[in-house]
Design an enzyme around this catalytic site. Structure first.
Site, short mmCIF file in Angstrom:
data_model
loop_
_atom_site.label_atom_id
_atom_site.label_comp_id
_atom_site.label_asym_id
_atom_site.label_seq_id
_atom_site.Cartn_x
_atom_site.Cartn_y
_atom_site.Cartn_z
N PRO A 145 -1.27 -9.46 33.71
CA PRO A 145 -2.34 -8.48 33.80
C PRO A 145 -3.61 -8.88 33.07
O PRO A 145 -3.57 -9.48 31.99
CB PRO A 145 -1.73 -7.21 33.18
CG PRO A 145 -0.58 -7.66 32.39
CD PRO A 145 -0.08 -8.91 33.03
N ASN A 146 -4.71 -8.56 33.71
CA ASN A 146 -6.07 -8.72 33.21
C ASN A 146 -6.55 -10.17 33.14
O ASN A 146 -7.71 -10.41 32.86
CB ASN A 146 -6.24 -8.05 31.84
CG ASN A 146 -5.94 -6.57 31.92
OD1 ASN A 146 -6.49 -5.88 32.77
ND2 ASN A 146 -5.06 -6.09 31.06
N ARG A 153 -14.21 -10.94 30.63
CA ARG A 153 -13.66 -10.00 29.64
C ARG A 153 -13.54 -10.65 28.28
O ARG A 153 -13.13 -11.80 28.17
CB ARG A 153 -12.29 -9.47 30.08
CG ARG A 153 -11.17 -10.50 29.96
CD ARG A 153 -9.82 -9.94 30.32
NE ARG A 153 -9.18 -9.24 29.24
CZ ARG A 153 -7.96 -9.49 28.80
NH1 ARG A 153 -7.22 -10.42 29.36
NH2 ARG A 153 -7.46 -8.82 27.80
N TYR A 163 -11.35 -14.96 24.87
CA TYR A 163 -10.81 -15.70 26.01
C TYR A 163 -11.76 -16.73 26.61
O TYR A 163 -11.38 -17.43 27.54
CB TYR A 163 -10.36 -14.72 27.10
CG TYR A 163 -9.32 -13.75 26.62
CD1 TYR A 163 -8.02 -14.17 26.34
CD2 TYR A 163 -9.63 -12.41 26.41
CE1 TYR A 163 -7.06 -13.29 25.88
CE2 TYR A 163 -8.67 -11.52 25.94
CZ TYR A 163 -7.40 -11.97 25.67
OH TYR A 163 -6.45 -11.10 25.21
N ASN A 180 1.64 -17.08 31.47
CA ASN A 180 0.92 -16.22 30.53
C ASN A 180 1.11 -14.80 31.05
O ASN A 180 0.44 -14.39 31.99
CB ASN A 180 -0.55 -16.59 30.46
CG ASN A 180 -1.31 -15.77 29.43
OD1 ASN A 180 -0.84 -14.72 28.98
ND2 ASN A 180 -2.48 -16.25 29.06
N ALA A 192 -0.25 -8.94 28.22
CA ALA A 192 0.36 -7.90 27.38
C ALA A 192 1.83 -7.65 27.71
O ALA A 192 2.57 -7.17 26.84
CB ALA A 192 -0.44 -6.60 27.52
N GLU A 210 6.00 -20.45 27.92
CA GLU A 210 5.13 -19.30 27.66
C GLU A 210 3.83 -19.80 27.04
O GLU A 210 3.87 -20.58 26.09
CB GLU A 210 5.83 -18.34 26.70
CG GLU A 210 5.01 -17.14 26.31
CD GLU A 210 5.69 -16.28 25.26
OE1 GLU A 210 4.97 -15.70 24.43
OE2 GLU A 210 6.95 -16.18 25.25
N HIS A 235 -0.35 -18.73 25.80
CA HIS A 235 -1.38 -17.74 25.50
C HIS A 235 -2.67 -18.46 25.16
O HIS A 235 -2.65 -19.49 24.48
CB HIS A 235 -0.96 -16.84 24.34
CG HIS A 235 0.31 -16.10 24.62
ND1 HIS A 235 0.34 -15.00 25.42
CD2 HIS A 235 1.59 -16.35 24.25
CE1 HIS A 235 1.58 -14.57 25.52
NE2 HIS A 235 2.37 -15.39 24.83
N ARG A 291 -3.74 -12.04 15.72
CA ARG A 291 -4.24 -10.80 16.32
C ARG A 291 -3.41 -9.61 15.85
O ARG A 291 -2.68 -9.70 14.87
CB ARG A 291 -4.27 -10.95 17.83
CG ARG A 291 -5.22 -12.10 18.24
CD ARG A 291 -5.39 -12.25 19.70
NE ARG A 291 -6.00 -11.05 20.26
CZ ARG A 291 -6.04 -10.78 21.55
NH1 ARG A 291 -5.49 -11.62 22.41
NH2 ARG A 291 -6.61 -9.67 21.99
#
Length: 140
Positions: free
Chosen positions: A10-11, A18, A23, A72, A75, A96, A98, A105
């Site tokens: 998502p996103n 964004r 990012y 990735n 969330a 995985e 990111h 964070r």
């Protein structure tokens, strides 16, 4: 030729527009073209969805035929037991990744429901986290 799926959650379709301070300003599709050029001897495919179920369906679809998945989950990394279970259920190794260092964070981002079922985790190297994930899969 090895087949690797790059799978975004998502996103991540909004990369480049964004939260650029986290990012970056490059959109993912142009970065993916760079990856395809860099790894010209690998069949790279890309899939993105904001839907947890569609991500699980994609893992099931390729999880017994591809040589690897670089994922990735956004969330969903921190919330989805179902995606973690999907990774555990297939034979294809998953890395995985990111873009940001999730450990710098918010506290809730420090836990991954995916990591225990993945071959490895790469975070904090910007979009190059994906390149590092592909390189890791190529040496497995």
């Amino acid at each position: 030729m090895k087949k690797i799926l790059v799978l975004n959650g998502p996103n991540l379709n909004l990369l480049g527009v964004r939260e650029k301070s986290i990012y970056g300003s490059q959109d993912f599709l142009s970065y993916f073209e760079e990856l395809k050029t860099r790894f010209s001897t690998v069949q790279l495919e890309y899939f993105q969805s904001n839907s947890e179920g569609r991500l699980i369906d994609k893992i099931h679809e390729v999880g017994f035929a591809y040589d690897g998945i670089v994922m990735n989950a956004g969330a969903y990394t921190h919330t989805s037991i179902a995606i973690g279970d999907a990774i555990a259920a297939v034979q294809t190794p998953v890395i995985e990744v990111h873009i940001s260092n999730v450990h710098q964070r918010e506290e809730f981002r420090h836990h991954s429901f995916l990591a225990k079922n993945c071959k490895g985790v790469i975070c904090g190297f910007g979009l190059d986290s994906y390149r590092l994930g592909i390189e890791a899969l190529l040496v497995l």
